[in-house]
Design a protein around this motif. Structure first.
Motif, PDB file in Angstrom:
ATOM      1  N   GLU A  41      -9.750   6.292  -2.351  1.00 31.37           N
ATOM      2  CA  GLU A  41      -9.172   5.314  -1.530  1.00 31.37           C
ATOM      3  C   GLU A  41      -9.651   4.882  -0.107  1.00 31.37           C
ATOM      4  O   GLU A  41     -10.715   5.423   0.628  1.00 31.37           O
ATOM      5  CB  GLU A  41      -7.641   5.718  -1.282  1.00 31.37           C
ATOM      6  CG  GLU A  41      -7.755   6.945  -0.127  1.00 31.37           C
ATOM      7  CD  GLU A  41      -6.533   7.501   0.425  1.00 31.37           C
ATOM      8  OE1 GLU A  41      -6.328   8.291   1.493  1.00 31.37           O
ATOM      9  OE2 GLU A  41      -5.600   6.929  -0.214  1.00 31.37           O
ATOM     10  N   ARG A  42      -9.589   3.534   0.392  1.00 33.19           N
ATOM     11  CA  ARG A  42      -9.730   2.694   1.532  1.00 33.19           C
ATOM     12  C   ARG A  42      -8.609   2.209   1.884  1.00 33.19           C
ATOM     13  O   ARG A  42      -8.507   1.040   1.606  1.00 33.19           O
ATOM     14  CB  ARG A  42     -11.137   1.800   1.237  1.00 33.19           C
ATOM     15  CG  ARG A  42     -12.396   2.692   0.704  1.00 33.19           C
ATOM     16  CD  ARG A  42     -13.719   1.617   1.090  1.00 33.19           C
ATOM     17  NE  ARG A  42     -13.153   0.446   0.186  1.00 33.19           N
ATOM     18  CZ  ARG A  42     -13.576   0.416  -1.360  1.00 33.19           C
ATOM     19  NH1 ARG A  42     -14.144   1.356  -1.904  1.00 33.19           N
ATOM     20  NH2 ARG A  42     -13.319  -0.868  -1.790  1.00 33.19           N
TER      21      ARG A  42
ATOM     22  N   ARG B 240      -8.098   4.299  -6.350  1.00 34.36           N
ATOM     23  CA  ARG B 240      -8.379   4.606  -7.845  1.00 34.36           C
ATOM     24  C   ARG B 240      -7.266   5.775  -8.128  1.00 34.36           C
ATOM     25  O   ARG B 240      -7.535   6.678  -7.365  1.00 34.36           O
ATOM     26  CB  ARG B 240      -9.651   4.553  -8.001  1.00 34.36           C
ATOM     27  CG  ARG B 240     -10.174   5.282  -9.515  1.00 34.36           C
ATOM     28  CD  ARG B 240     -11.682   5.331  -9.512  1.00 34.36           C
ATOM     29  NE  ARG B 240     -12.105   5.772 -10.857  1.00 34.36           N
ATOM     30  CZ  ARG B 240     -13.473   6.234 -11.256  1.00 34.36           C
ATOM     31  NH1 ARG B 240     -14.405   6.312 -10.340  1.00 34.36           N
ATOM     32  NH2 ARG B 240     -13.604   6.540 -12.585  1.00 34.36           N
TER      33      ARG B 240
ATOM     34  N   GLN C  78      -7.644   1.099 -10.995  1.00 37.49           N
ATOM     35  CA  GLN C  78      -8.188   0.647  -9.748  1.00 37.49           C
ATOM     36  C   GLN C  78      -7.394  -0.577  -9.211  1.00 37.49           C
ATOM     37  O   GLN C  78      -6.831  -1.502 -10.042  1.00 37.49           O
ATOM     38  CB  GLN C  78      -9.322   0.483  -9.851  1.00 37.49           C
ATOM     39  CG  GLN C  78     -10.405   1.471 -10.220  1.00 37.49           C
ATOM     40  CD  GLN C  78     -11.907   1.468 -10.349  1.00 37.49           C
ATOM     41  OE1 GLN C  78     -12.557   0.926  -9.351  1.00 37.49           O
ATOM     42  NE2 GLN C  78     -12.398   1.320 -11.609  1.00 37.49           N
ATOM     43  N   PHE C  79      -6.950  -0.644  -7.889  1.00 36.40           N
ATOM     44  CA  PHE C  79      -6.311  -1.743  -7.375  1.00 36.40           C
ATOM     45  C   PHE C  79      -7.030  -2.233  -6.115  1.00 36.40           C
ATOM     46  O   PHE C  79      -7.387  -1.444  -5.190  1.00 36.40           O
ATOM     47  CB  PHE C  79      -4.776  -1.754  -7.307  1.00 36.40           C
ATOM     48  CG  PHE C  79      -4.329  -0.774  -6.140  1.00 36.40           C
ATOM     49  CD1 PHE C  79      -4.390  -1.162  -5.174  1.00 36.40           C
ATOM     50  CD2 PHE C  79      -4.055   0.516  -6.861  1.00 36.40           C
ATOM     51  CE1 PHE C  79      -3.997  -0.353  -3.914  1.00 36.40           C
ATOM     52  CE2 PHE C  79      -3.655   1.519  -5.782  1.00 36.40           C
ATOM     53  CZ  PHE C  79      -3.560   1.100  -4.407  1.00 36.40           C
ATOM     54  N   ASN C  80      -7.132  -3.530  -5.670  1.00 37.73           N
ATOM     55  CA  ASN C  80      -7.310  -4.085  -4.364  1.00 37.73           C
ATOM     56  C   ASN C  80      -6.692  -4.716  -3.818  1.00 37.73           C
ATOM     57  O   ASN C  80      -5.931  -5.843  -4.479  1.00 37.73           O
ATOM     58  CB  ASN C  80      -8.837  -4.806  -4.708  1.00 37.73           C
ATOM     59  CG  ASN C  80      -9.995  -4.100  -4.734  1.00 37.73           C
ATOM     60  OD1 ASN C  80     -10.748  -3.631  -3.940  1.00 37.73           O
ATOM     61  ND2 ASN C  80     -10.425  -3.839  -6.157  1.00 37.73           N
TER      62      ASN C  80
ATOM     63  N   GLN D 282      -5.482  -7.425  -6.991  1.00 40.97           N
ATOM     64  CA  GLN D 282      -6.382  -7.578  -7.894  1.00 40.97           C
ATOM     65  C   GLN D 282      -6.418  -6.159  -8.647  1.00 40.97           C
ATOM     66  O   GLN D 282      -6.486  -5.074  -7.937  1.00 40.97           O
ATOM     67  CB  GLN D 282      -7.742  -7.817  -7.772  1.00 40.97           C
ATOM     68  CG  GLN D 282      -7.761  -9.371  -7.414  1.00 40.97           C
ATOM     69  CD  GLN D 282      -9.345  -9.895  -7.155  1.00 40.97           C
ATOM     70  OE1 GLN D 282      -9.906  -9.210  -6.385  1.00 40.97           O
ATOM     71  NE2 GLN D 282      -9.534 -11.147  -7.357  1.00 40.97           N
ATOM     72  N   TRP D 283      -6.169  -5.838 -10.044  1.00 36.14           N
ATOM     73  CA  TRP D 283      -6.173  -4.659 -10.613  1.00 36.14           C
ATOM     74  C   TRP D 283      -6.877  -4.890 -12.076  1.00 36.14           C
ATOM     75  O   TRP D 283      -6.968  -5.575 -12.617  1.00 36.14           O
ATOM     76  CB  TRP D 283      -4.602  -4.306 -10.843  1.00 36.14           C
ATOM     77  CG  TRP D 283      -3.778  -5.280 -11.656  1.00 36.14           C
ATOM     78  CD1 TRP D 283      -3.011  -6.329 -11.238  1.00 36.14           C
ATOM     79  CD2 TRP D 283      -3.720  -4.994 -13.163  1.00 36.14           C
ATOM     80  NE1 TRP D 283      -2.335  -6.797 -12.403  1.00 36.14           N
ATOM     81  CE2 TRP D 283      -2.971  -6.168 -13.427  1.00 36.14           C
ATOM     82  CE3 TRP D 283      -4.225  -4.401 -13.925  1.00 36.14           C
ATOM     83  CZ2 TRP D 283      -2.515  -6.359 -14.879  1.00 36.14           C
ATOM     84  CZ3 TRP D 283      -3.731  -4.591 -15.302  1.00 36.14           C
ATOM     85  CH2 TRP D 283      -3.125  -5.548 -15.939  1.00 36.14           C
TER      86      TRP D 283
ATOM     87  N   SER E 252      -5.444  -7.575  -0.824  1.00 37.14           N
ATOM     88  CA  SER E 252      -5.997  -8.494   0.435  1.00 37.14           C
ATOM     89  C   SER E 252      -4.893  -9.342   0.886  1.00 37.14           C
ATOM     90  O   SER E 252      -3.620  -9.480   0.120  1.00 37.14           O
ATOM     91  CB  SER E 252      -6.924  -9.329  -0.181  1.00 37.14           C
ATOM     92  OG  SER E 252      -6.350 -10.058  -1.202  1.00 37.14           O
TER      93      SER E 252
ATOM     94  N   GLU F 281      -6.705  -1.208   1.596  1.00 37.86           N
ATOM     95  CA  GLU F 281      -7.129  -2.277   0.475  1.00 37.86           C
ATOM     96  C   GLU F 281      -7.534  -1.683  -0.937  1.00 37.86           C
ATOM     97  O   GLU F 281      -7.436  -2.416  -1.892  1.00 37.86           O
ATOM     98  CB  GLU F 281      -8.412  -2.952   1.276  1.00 37.86           C
ATOM     99  CG  GLU F 281      -9.441  -2.088   1.202  1.00 37.86           C
ATOM    100  CD  GLU F 281     -10.723  -2.629   1.991  1.00 37.86           C
ATOM    101  OE1 GLU F 281     -11.921  -2.341   1.781  1.00 37.86           O
ATOM    102  OE2 GLU F 281     -10.531  -3.829   2.638  1.00 37.86           O
ATOM    103  N   TYR F 282      -7.854  -0.438  -1.148  1.00 39.21           N
ATOM    104  CA  TYR F 282      -8.566   0.236  -2.373  1.00 39.21           C
ATOM    105  C   TYR F 282      -7.985   1.443  -2.627  1.00 39.21           C
ATOM    106  O   TYR F 282      -7.997   2.359  -1.590  1.00 39.21           O
ATOM    107  CB  TYR F 282      -9.850  -0.094  -2.397  1.00 39.21           C
ATOM    108  CG  TYR F 282     -10.521   0.464  -3.656  1.00 39.21           C
ATOM    109  CD1 TYR F 282     -10.610  -0.278  -4.804  1.00 39.21           C
ATOM    110  CD2 TYR F 282     -10.721   1.851  -3.557  1.00 39.21           C
ATOM    111  CE1 TYR F 282     -11.168   0.365  -5.834  1.00 39.21           C
ATOM    112  CE2 TYR F 282     -11.580   2.245  -4.784  1.00 39.21           C
ATOM    113  CZ  TYR F 282     -11.647   1.536  -5.860  1.00 39.21           C
ATOM    114  OH  TYR F 282     -12.254   2.126  -7.059  1.00 39.21           O
TER     115      TYR F 282
ATOM    116  N   TRP G  16       0.563  -1.353   0.060  1.00 35.19           N
ATOM    117  CA  TRP G  16      -0.013   0.112  -0.001  1.00 35.19           C
ATOM    118  C   TRP G  16       0.864   1.381  -0.019  1.00 35.19           C
ATOM    119  O   TRP G  16       0.669   2.200  -0.739  1.00 35.19           O
ATOM    120  CB  TRP G  16      -0.765  -0.068   1.279  1.00 35.19           C
ATOM    121  CG  TRP G  16      -1.555   1.201   1.259  1.00 35.19           C
ATOM    122  CD1 TRP G  16      -1.279   2.341   2.106  1.00 35.19           C
ATOM    123  CD2 TRP G  16      -2.880   1.577   1.025  1.00 35.19           C
ATOM    124  NE1 TRP G  16      -2.357   3.360   2.016  1.00 35.19           N
ATOM    125  CE2 TRP G  16      -3.212   2.854   1.164  1.00 35.19           C
ATOM    126  CE3 TRP G  16      -3.604   0.901  -0.186  1.00 35.19           C
ATOM    127  CZ2 TRP G  16      -4.526   3.531   0.743  1.00 35.19           C
ATOM    128  CZ3 TRP G  16      -5.039   1.653  -0.509  1.00 35.19           C
ATOM    129  CH2 TRP G  16      -5.221   2.776  -0.121  1.00 35.19           C
TER     130      TRP G  16
END
Length: 218
Positions: free
Chosen positions: A68-69, A75, A92-94, A105-106, A96, A72-73, A17
């Motif tokens: 953004e979060r 954009r 975007q990407f996530n 995951q993107w 985990s 984890e996430y 991150w």
């Protein structure tokens, strides 16, 4: 053009991150990076020489992190202008937690207009696929550097056009490297530059490397 995929890193999610949200580190992932300027933590700009099949085209990009979060996430939206090309990207990407590391995951939606865009998706898609592979390889090295450990393992790249057909391309341009016409390692200071799918050739980067500045020293 849309591309998406998954990648794993042998590093904690907090480290991945940090790299993905550090403009200075992200700038090093761009092919042909010449300079970048940080306005704030959500806005920055860069000048790059983008290989789009007709040679390295200078393009000025503006980047904005729109959502953004943590952790984890996020954009990121980018818009670029250059001679013969107008480029926009929505990425975007996530992240985990995975066994012993991090799974990402993107997905990215890339649009190219102007004379370069008129080359058509059949020509541009392999170039975009290769550049994505190069960026992911450079990202892996940045994460390794930040974590102080071995690079992550595993990668899957998928690409598809608006018609729904999916075309794969080797991440990192392994076929070109096997031909001996491209360097086997990414160029210092950024991802490797691309190669025209019909006539492979390489482009050298500025030997002086990227420069950067910040508008808010405080």
């Amino acid at each position: 053009m849309k591309v998406s995929g998954e990648k794993s890193f042998d590093a904690p999610r907090s480290v991945v991150w940090e790299v993905l949200n550090d403009p200075a580190r992200m700038a090093k992932l761009l092919p042909g990076i010449e300079s970048f300027d940080i306005a704030d933590e959500r806005n920055w700009s860069a000048r790059v020489k983008v290989p789009l099949g007709l040679g390295a085209i200078p393009i000025s990009f503006s980047f904005e992190k729109t959502d953004e979060r943590e952790p984890e996430y996020a954009r990121l939206v980018a818009k670029g202008k250059g001679v013969g090309a107008i480029v926009s990207m929505d990425t975007q990407f996530n992240l985990s937690e995975a066994a012993g590391g991090t799974a990402m995951q993107w997905e990215a939606d890339v649009s190219i207009a102007g004379p370069v865009g008129s080359m058509g998706q059949r020509v541009l898609q392999p170039i975009v696929n290769q550049q994505v592979g190069n960026v992911l390889s450079a990202l892996e090295k940045q994460v390794e550097e930040a974590a102080g450990g071995p690079a992550g393992q595993g990668e899957r790249l998928e690409a598809g056009g608006s018609s729904g057909d999916r075309e794969g391309a080797p991440a990192g341009g392994s076929e070109a490297e096997a031909s001996g016409e491209a360097p086997s390692e990414p160029a210092p200071g950024g991802a490797e530059e691309g190669i025209h799918p019909a006539s492979p050739e390489t482009y050298s980067e500025d030997p002086e490397g990227p420069t950067h500045s910040t508008r808010d020293e405080g």
